[in-house]
Motif scaffolding. Structure first.
Motif, PDB file in Angstrom:
ATOM      1  N   THR B 164       0.819  -1.166   0.217  1.00 41.78           N
ATOM      2  CA  THR B 164       0.128   0.128  -0.117  1.00 41.78           C
ATOM      3  C   THR B 164       0.951   1.248  -0.048  1.00 41.78           C
ATOM      4  O   THR B 164       0.621   2.144  -0.823  1.00 41.78           O
ATOM      5  N   ARG B 253     -10.593  -0.462   2.122  1.00 43.23           N
ATOM      6  CA  ARG B 253     -10.351   0.740   1.191  1.00 43.23           C
ATOM      7  C   ARG B 253      -9.488   0.230   0.049  1.00 43.23           C
ATOM      8  O   ARG B 253      -9.753   0.740  -1.105  1.00 43.23           O
ATOM      9  N   TRP B 254      -8.835  -0.992   0.032  1.00 43.12           N
ATOM     10  CA  TRP B 254      -8.427  -1.698  -1.085  1.00 43.12           C
ATOM     11  C   TRP B 254      -9.442  -2.044  -2.167  1.00 43.12           C
ATOM     12  O   TRP B 254      -9.205  -1.727  -3.212  1.00 43.12           O
ATOM     13  N   TRP B 257     -10.637   1.096  -4.026  1.00 47.22           N
ATOM     14  CA  TRP B 257      -9.497   1.376  -4.881  1.00 47.22           C
ATOM     15  C   TRP B 257      -9.452   0.599  -6.166  1.00 47.22           C
ATOM     16  O   TRP B 257      -9.270   1.280  -7.223  1.00 47.22           O
ATOM     17  N   ARG B 275      -9.862  10.034  -6.802  1.00 46.69           N
ATOM     18  CA  ARG B 275      -8.576   9.590  -6.532  1.00 46.69           C
ATOM     19  C   ARG B 275      -7.872   9.843  -5.248  1.00 46.69           C
ATOM     20  O   ARG B 275      -7.298   9.179  -4.291  1.00 46.69           O
ATOM     21  N   GLU B 278      -9.634   8.591  -2.120  1.00 49.26           N
ATOM     22  CA  GLU B 278      -9.294   7.211  -1.871  1.00 49.26           C
ATOM     23  C   GLU B 278      -7.657   7.101  -1.069  1.00 49.26           C
ATOM     24  O   GLU B 278      -7.464   6.442  -0.384  1.00 49.26           O
ATOM     25  N   ARG B 279      -7.094   7.891  -1.789  1.00 48.67           N
ATOM     26  CA  ARG B 279      -5.477   7.998  -1.312  1.00 48.67           C
ATOM     27  C   ARG B 279      -5.416   8.429   0.023  1.00 48.67           C
ATOM     28  O   ARG B 279      -4.830   7.854   0.797  1.00 48.67           O
TER      29      ARG B 279
END
Lengths: 138, 305
Positions: B164, B253-254, B257, B275, B278-279
């Motif tokens: 990650t 969260r993965w 993503w 984006r 999410e980051r």
């Protein structure tokens, strides 16, 4: 990497270690941490209500020598300054004074954060104290 | 660097001395082989190494036989290729997704390790002279470089946290710089700094550190304090549970993503804002987890000594 003489001095003889009553209206407490290294730093200031001058400063830091030295120096510097003067202290001033290497810059950032957080806490107390004072006066 | 490409063997039987010192050659005899005579000391790989993180140029061909070039070695003639400057996902031919089939990655890793092993490609010192000798040296050097790239890539990708962090780094997140950036922002706006570590966690960390200090003092004085040790041990367990919970949170969260990357792959637009959000969520989880991890390490040290 070796620590500068000033860092070693602050590490061996830290100034103003300790704590003050954080519930006191005159005391501002800043508790900050850096995820990069896991350091945690508590810095407290006692401010004179009439002059806005920081009369007392205490700190307690768990971290590396540079973090301890940075916060020790920060307490020395803020003492005797007004709140606004203390807010003008920048992390790079600490870096210069202690000759911190680039990898330890985050320690100085932490010390600046701690000053800001402590002042922020104190200011918040003053604001919330005002309406109470007004009620008492009525 | 002088590089001469000769198409001399096209359509002719391959000379024996060309194949004797090579890794196993596939039986595809119809394939033509181009010979690259390298008259320089080394094939210059700096052009690919210095480029930031380009996608792999699939149009490149094998330096030896000219077949379409894969990243690691030539499928046609088995020759090791100069290391390409690719990110670790590309190295394993994976999309930039976070849910990863680790057993499959491991299999790929062992497979490539065998094929790229420097010993397998180290046969310099034979009777060959001139360009051939140089080729051997190059191949050995490349297999060394590729093997080390392979090890780094595997070590990073198999670990959920490192994977990650690496992806976020590829996305331009400077994990080391965020505290400084936030301070600069606070300074310029006069606002209170957005704390990277949440206040309640800080309180907890501070209190636990106070207790650790106390325990260190006791130990120094040769005093025993079983109650304090129990208390710290209990908190350590709690922290480890938190660490595990954060890993699970990260894994949810993965999914978000990966879904986003898939949509992008399918040609649907993904906004920069989405984006970024999410980051940021992943960065936040990683920060808290790293902080706790450091604390658990400190606690273990004190308890064990």
């Amino acid at each position: 990497m070796s620590y500068s003489d000033k860092v070693i001095d602050h590490y061996n003889n830290p100034r103003n270690v300790g704590s003050m009553d954080k519930s006191s209206a005159d005391v501002g407490t800043g508790l900050v941490g850096a995820p990069e290294c896991g350091d945690v730093m508590k810095l407290q200031i006692k401010v004179n209500r009439d002059t806005n001058i920081i009369e007392e400063a205490k700190f307690k830091t768990f971290g590396c020598g540079s973090a301890i030295a940075s916060s020790s120096l920060a307490t020395e510097w803020v003492k005797g300054k007004t709140v606004d003067e203390a807010l003008a202290i920048k992390n790079m001033d600490i870096v210069k004074e202690l000759s911190l290497p680039p990898v330890k810059i985050h320690c100085s950032v932490l010390a600046e954060d701690a000053i800001r957080a402590a002042i922020g806490d104190w200011k918040k107390k003053q604001e919330s104290a005002k309406p109470v004072a007004a009620t008492v006066a009525q | 660097m002088v590089c001469v490409v000769l198409n001399v063997w096209r359509g002719r039987p391959r000379p024996r001395n060309l194949t004797t010192t090579q890794p196993p050659v596939p039986t595809d005899s119809a394939r033509v082989c181009r010979v690259v005579v390298n008259e320089g000391k080394n094939l210059n790989t700096s052009t690919t190494m210095t480029t930031a993180k380009p996608a792999f140029d699939e149009t490149q061909s094998c330096w030896s036989c000219g077949a379409p070039r894969p990243i690691h070695f030539c499928e046609a003639c088995g020759k090791v290729q100069p290391p390409a400057s690719v990110d670790y996902f590309t190295f394993f031919r994976l999309p930039r997704k976070l849910n990863l089939d680790v057993p499959a990655l491991e299999k790929d890793f062992y497979d490539l390790s065998r094929k790229l092993h420097p010993d397998l490609n180290a046969r310099a010192g034979g009777k060959d002279t001139g360009g051939k000798e140089q080729e051997k040296e190059n191949e050995q050097e490349w297999s060394l470089q590729q093997s080390s790239q392979l090890n780094d890539a595997y070590r990073t990708l198999k670990d959920p946290i490192k994977r990650t962090q690496y992806l976020l780094q590829l996305e331009g997140v400077e994990l080391e710089e965020q505290s400084k950036t936030a301070t600069e922002q606070a300074r310029s706006t006069g606002q209170l700094k957005k704390q990277i570590v949440p206040p309640d966690l800080l309180e907890e960390v501070f209190e636990l550190n106070m207790q650790l200090e106390e325990l260190r003092m006791h130990k120094k004085m040769g005093e025993d304090d079983p109650a304090l040790i129990d208390e710290i041990g209990r908190q350590k367990l709690e922290l480890e549970e938190k660490q595990e919970a954060l890993l699970q949170e990260l894994k949810t969260r993965w999914k978000m993503w990966d879904g986003m990357i898939q949509r992008e792959h399918n040609g649907q637009p993904v906004s920069e804002e989405e984006r970024r959000q999410e980051r940021d969520k992943m960065v936040d989880i990683l920060n808290r987890r790293n902080y706790i991890r450091n604390l658990v390490r400190d606690v273990s040290e004190v308890l064990e000594n």
